[in-house]
Write a protein that holds these residues in place. Structure first.
Motif, PDB file in Angstrom:
ATOM      1  N   PHE A 122       0.840  -1.196   0.000  1.00 45.97           N
ATOM      2  CA  PHE A 122       0.000   0.000   0.000  1.00 45.97           C
ATOM      3  C   PHE A 122       0.877   1.247   0.000  1.00 45.97           C
ATOM      4  CE2 PHE A 122      -2.528   3.338   2.023  1.00 45.97           C
ATOM      5  CZ  PHE A 122      -3.696   3.267   1.272  1.00 45.97           C
ATOM      6  N   LYS A 123       1.968   1.227   0.778  1.00 51.48           N
ATOM      7  CA  LYS A 123       2.894   2.352   0.812  1.00 51.48           C
ATOM      8  C   LYS A 123       3.560   2.550  -0.547  1.00 51.48           C
ATOM      9  CE  LYS A 123       5.698   2.180   4.351  1.00 51.48           C
ATOM     10  NZ  LYS A 123       6.558   1.588   5.410  1.00 51.48           N
ATOM     11  N   LEU A 124       3.982   1.453  -1.174  1.00 52.68           N
ATOM     12  CA  LEU A 124       4.612   1.563  -2.495  1.00 52.68           C
ATOM     13  C   LEU A 124       3.613   2.046  -3.537  1.00 52.68           C
ATOM     14  CD1 LEU A 124       6.798  -1.685  -2.492  1.00 52.68           C
ATOM     15  CD2 LEU A 124       7.585   0.677  -2.234  1.00 52.68           C
ATOM     16  N   GLY A 125       2.362   1.639  -3.392  1.00 56.61           N
ATOM     17  CA  GLY A 125       1.327   2.133  -4.296  1.00 56.61           C
ATOM     18  C   GLY A 125       1.136   3.630  -4.162  1.00 56.61           C
ATOM     19  N   ALA A 126       1.189   4.130  -2.924  1.00 56.63           N
ATOM     20  CA  ALA A 126       1.063   5.570  -2.704  1.00 56.63           C
ATOM     21  C   ALA A 126       2.244   6.313  -3.326  1.00 56.63           C
ATOM     22  CB  ALA A 126       0.980   5.861  -1.210  1.00 56.63           C
ATOM     23  N   VAL A 127       3.427   5.713  -3.254  1.00 57.99           N
ATOM     24  CA  VAL A 127       4.606   6.322  -3.864  1.00 57.99           C
ATOM     25  C   VAL A 127       4.444   6.393  -5.380  1.00 57.99           C
ATOM     26  CG1 VAL A 127       7.075   6.021  -4.309  1.00 57.99           C
ATOM     27  CG2 VAL A 127       6.164   5.665  -1.989  1.00 57.99           C
ATOM     28  N   ALA A 128       3.958   5.311  -5.983  1.00 53.14           N
ATOM     29  CA  ALA A 128       3.734   5.300  -7.433  1.00 53.14           C
ATOM     30  C   ALA A 128       2.731   6.375  -7.831  1.00 53.14           C
ATOM     31  CB  ALA A 128       3.257   3.918  -7.876  1.00 53.14           C
ATOM     32  N   LEU A 129       1.670   6.502  -7.054  1.00 52.31           N
ATOM     33  CA  LEU A 129       0.668   7.534  -7.341  1.00 52.31           C
ATOM     34  C   LEU A 129       1.263   8.928  -7.178  1.00 52.31           C
ATOM     35  CD1 LEU A 129      -2.467   6.006  -5.571  1.00 52.31           C
ATOM     36  CD2 LEU A 129      -2.174   6.336  -8.029  1.00 52.31           C
ATOM     37  N   TYR A 130       2.114   9.106  -6.188  1.00 50.76           N
ATOM     38  CA  TYR A 130       2.725  10.419  -5.968  1.00 50.76           C
ATOM     39  C   TYR A 130       3.529  10.846  -7.195  1.00 50.76           C
ATOM     40  CZ  TYR A 130       6.020  13.915  -4.321  1.00 50.76           C
ATOM     41  OH  TYR A 130       6.784  15.054  -4.203  1.00 50.76           O
ATOM     42  N   HIS A 131       4.351   9.953  -7.715  1.00 55.04           N
ATOM     43  CA  HIS A 131       5.153  10.291  -8.894  1.00 55.04           C
ATOM     44  C   HIS A 131       4.252  10.529 -10.112  1.00 55.04           C
ATOM     45  CE1 HIS A 131       9.077   9.764  -7.096  1.00 55.04           C
ATOM     46  NE2 HIS A 131       8.739   8.572  -6.641  1.00 55.04           N
ATOM     47  N   THR A 132       3.204   9.735 -10.245  1.00 58.92           N
ATOM     48  CA  THR A 132       2.294   9.876 -11.389  1.00 58.92           C
ATOM     49  C   THR A 132       1.575  11.212 -11.353  1.00 58.92           C
ATOM     50  OG1 THR A 132       1.945   7.469 -11.470  1.00 58.92           O
ATOM     51  CG2 THR A 132       0.305   8.860 -12.562  1.00 58.92           C
ATOM     52  N   TYR A 133       0.995  11.545 -10.200  1.00 56.42           N
ATOM     53  CA  TYR A 133       0.231  12.788 -10.097  1.00 56.42           C
ATOM     54  C   TYR A 133       1.131  14.017 -10.121  1.00 56.42           C
ATOM     55  CZ  TYR A 133      -4.277  10.609  -9.415  1.00 56.42           C
ATOM     56  OH  TYR A 133      -5.429   9.906  -9.613  1.00 56.42           O
ATOM     57  N   THR A 134       2.344  13.901  -9.589  1.00 53.34           N
ATOM     58  CA  THR A 134       3.269  15.029  -9.656  1.00 53.34           C
ATOM     59  C   THR A 134       3.581  15.360 -11.112  1.00 53.34           C
ATOM     60  OG1 THR A 134       4.248  14.488  -7.509  1.00 53.34           O
ATOM     61  CG2 THR A 134       5.550  15.862  -8.995  1.00 53.34           C
ATOM     62  N   ALA A 135       3.843  14.327 -11.915  1.00 58.63           N
ATOM     63  CA  ALA A 135       4.124  14.542 -13.340  1.00 58.63           C
ATOM     64  C   ALA A 135       2.907  15.109 -14.054  1.00 58.63           C
ATOM     65  CB  ALA A 135       4.552  13.224 -13.984  1.00 58.63           C
ATOM     66  N   MET A 136       1.746  14.521 -13.809  1.00 63.10           N
ATOM     67  CA  MET A 136       0.544  14.956 -14.514  1.00 63.10           C
ATOM     68  C   MET A 136       0.182  16.392 -14.148  1.00 63.10           C
ATOM     69  SD  MET A 136      -3.107  12.986 -14.899  1.00 63.10           S
ATOM     70  CE  MET A 136      -3.625  13.122 -13.198  1.00 63.10           C
ATOM     71  N   GLU A 137       0.299  16.732 -12.878  1.00 62.92           N
ATOM     72  CA  GLU A 137      -0.093  18.074 -12.456  1.00 62.92           C
ATOM     73  C   GLU A 137       0.952  19.131 -12.824  1.00 62.92           C
ATOM     74  OE1 GLU A 137      -1.238  17.169  -8.429  1.00 62.92           O
ATOM     75  OE2 GLU A 137      -2.994  16.051  -9.162  1.00 62.92           O
ATOM     76  N   GLU A 138       2.205  18.711 -12.996  1.00 58.93           N
ATOM     77  CA  GLU A 138       3.203  19.622 -13.558  1.00 58.93           C
ATOM     78  C   GLU A 138       2.826  19.987 -14.993  1.00 58.93           C
ATOM     79  OE1 GLU A 138       7.012  17.816 -13.341  1.00 58.93           O
ATOM     80  OE2 GLU A 138       7.263  18.149 -11.183  1.00 58.93           O
ATOM     81  N   GLU A 139       2.429  18.983 -15.769  1.00 62.89           N
ATOM     82  CA  GLU A 139       2.067  19.242 -17.167  1.00 62.89           C
ATOM     83  C   GLU A 139       0.733  19.989 -17.274  1.00 62.89           C
ATOM     84  OE1 GLU A 139       4.134  18.981 -19.505  1.00 62.89           O
ATOM     85  OE2 GLU A 139       5.623  17.941 -18.274  1.00 62.89           O
ATOM     86  N   ILE A 140      -0.171  19.718 -16.355  1.00 61.23           N
ATOM     87  CA  ILE A 140      -1.441  20.462 -16.345  1.00 61.23           C
ATOM     88  C   ILE A 140      -1.170  21.938 -16.068  1.00 61.23           C
ATOM     89  CG2 ILE A 140      -3.563  20.840 -15.020  1.00 61.23           C
ATOM     90  CD1 ILE A 140      -3.813  17.787 -14.787  1.00 61.23           C
ATOM     91  N   GLU A 141      -0.299  22.227 -15.106  1.00 61.52           N
ATOM     92  CA  GLU A 141       0.042  23.619 -14.818  1.00 61.52           C
ATOM     93  C   GLU A 141       0.705  24.279 -16.019  1.00 61.52           C
ATOM     94  OE1 GLU A 141      -0.564  25.686 -12.260  1.00 61.52           O
ATOM     95  OE2 GLU A 141      -1.848  24.117 -11.437  1.00 61.52           O
ATOM     96  N   ARG A 142       1.561  23.529 -16.696  1.00 60.94           N
ATOM     97  CA  ARG A 142       2.246  24.063 -17.865  1.00 60.94           C
ATOM     98  C   ARG A 142       1.245  24.419 -18.978  1.00 60.94           C
ATOM     99  NH1 ARG A 142       7.410  22.527 -19.344  1.00 60.94           N
ATOM    100  NH2 ARG A 142       7.156  20.531 -18.248  1.00 60.94           N
ATOM    101  N   ASN A 143       0.152  23.647 -19.058  1.00 59.99           N
ATOM    102  CA  ASN A 143      -0.798  23.791 -20.165  1.00 59.99           C
ATOM    103  C   ASN A 143      -2.171  24.277 -19.711  1.00 59.99           C
ATOM    104  OD1 ASN A 143       0.654  22.493 -22.649  1.00 59.99           O
ATOM    105  ND2 ASN A 143       1.039  21.069 -20.955  1.00 59.99           N
ATOM    106  N   LYS A 144      -2.236  24.931 -18.551  1.00 63.12           N
ATOM    107  CA  LYS A 144      -3.540  25.303 -18.001  1.00 63.12           C
ATOM    108  C   LYS A 144      -4.290  26.314 -18.848  1.00 63.12           C
ATOM    109  CE  LYS A 144      -1.455  28.716 -14.880  1.00 63.12           C
ATOM    110  NZ  LYS A 144      -1.231  29.053 -13.449  1.00 63.12           N
ATOM    111  N   GLU A 145      -3.595  27.034 -19.722  1.00 68.38           N
ATOM    112  CA  GLU A 145      -4.265  27.997 -20.597  1.00 68.38           C
ATOM    113  C   GLU A 145      -4.425  27.472 -22.025  1.00 68.38           C
ATOM    114  OE1 GLU A 145      -2.173  31.663 -20.334  1.00 68.38           O
ATOM    115  OE2 GLU A 145      -2.642  31.972 -18.210  1.00 68.38           O
TER     116      GLU A 145
END
Length: 370
Positions: A122-145
């Protein structure tokens, strides 16, 4: 002027009723039928009123940028029977159906839904999600407009990487950043997200749809299963990822989000590319699940089988999970029933109930044989 009445006389109630609201073909009926005609008029009035209300509601349309910021307000969306197969939300649902079913039947997900969760996994799953969402939300911020993503930009309502950071800190402590790494399967997922964000931002819609809509659909179920299985605090520590505090109605927000997707000005070919990208997103998730399953084979067994209790607490409504389908039980047949019995016998409560039932049965048999 009606025959038999002077010019200054007032028409009787029945005659006024007949001359104003009753169709010509019904006026030949005698006034003794007035109660019947009144009933007909009331029914006609109710039907007309309902029709007017429907017309008014269908005419109302919410401005995409007004009224709702967190999904808690009214949402005026096309009715389900008015959705077109060419709408993006419909194309995504139909195009990912098969891979969705494969994802919900991976062993890792099925074990999770049954409450058979290794804490380390469960802890490793949370880590995987953290890296996934960090990447996705970085790109969302980059392309928010970006015109093809701006209508779907809901950082306060949806973004998850900060909540995941707090969950990981709960499990690993304040030095968590030095203790976690990005796994190979997760890194492939992250690389793809960065690639589309930088080269073809419209494809971010597929990744956001796959993750956020799934989290809103099954988050509460998964949270309760994990909380019970891992004996986590009822105050929510370690499970903040599943809490969308800024969304007060998940159903209304999902309607708003799908409506915004359907309003994007996209060519049919672009929509097809989005479906293909959503299928890829499911495959990336399945690769992470399979990787966790392999890691689980090397970890000492520390399973707490709390699935039955957790699901019972939810009234059996585990179909809400994005990676679960009710047909699992139907397809399992007697084997699935046997698994439920064995799960029950692993619980102290189930053992007591079984012993009580067996004693009662033995007493009944003894009485019968006397």
């Amino acid at each position: 002027m009606c025959a038999g009445h002077s010019g200054n006389s007032t028409p009787k109630l029945g005659q006024t009723f007949l001359s104003t609201v009753v169709p010509e073909e019904l006026r030949i009926l005698p006034l003794s039928y007035k109660p019947l005609l009144l009933s007909w008029r009331k029914a006609d009035f109710r039907v007309n009123s309902r029709n007017k209300i429907k017309q008014k509601m269908s005419a109302e349309k919410m401005d995409p940028r007004s009224g709702v910021s967190n999904g808690s307000g009214p949402v005026y969306e096309k009715e389900e029977n008015n959705l077109s197969p060419e709408d993006l939300s419909e194309m995504l649902a139909a195009g990912t159906k098969e891979v969705h079913e494969k994802a919900e039947n991976t062993q890792f997900v099925k074990d999770f839904l049954r409450g058979r969760i290794r804490k380390e996994l469960f802890k490793l799953g949370a880590v995987a999600l953290y890296h996934t969402y960090t990447a996705m939300e970085e790109e969302i911020e980059r392309n928010k407009e970006h015109p093809h993503f701006a209508p779907l930009y809901f950082p306060a309502e949806l973004h998850r990487h900060e909540a995941l950071a707090r969950d990981i800190e709960y499990f690993y402590g304040p030095e968590w950043k030095s203790q976690i790494t990005c796994s190979e399967a997760t890194q492939r997922y992250v690389d793809r997200i960065h690639q589309v964000g930088q080269e073809d931002p419209v494809l971010l819609v597929a990744h956001a749809y796959t993750r956020y809509m799934g989290d809103l659909s099954g988050g509460q179920v998964l949270r309760k299963v994990a909380q019970r299985a891992l004996k986590l605090p009822p105050t929510g520590e370690g499970l903040e990822f599943y809490q969308f505090d800024a969304i007060h109605s998940a159903k209304a927000f999902k309607q708003l989000y799908r409506s915004r997707m359907n309003e994007l000005d996209l060519e049919v070919e672009t929509k097809k590319k989005l479906v293909e990208e959503a299928v890829k997103a499911f495959h990336f998730n399945m690769e992470v699940f399979e990787e966790l399953e392999e890691i689980g084979k090397t970890i000492q067994e520390d399973v707490l089988d709390a699935g039955m209790s957790a699901h019972g607490e939810m009234g059996g409504d585990i179909s809400k999970c994005p990676y679960y389908t009710a047909k699992m039980a139907a397809s399992g047949g007697t084997a699935y029933f046997g698994q439920l019995v064995m799960a029950a016998l692993r619980h102290p409560t189930g053992q007591v109930l079984f012993a009580t039932w067996f004693a009662a049965l033995a007493g009944l048999a003894a009485w019968y044989l006397m």
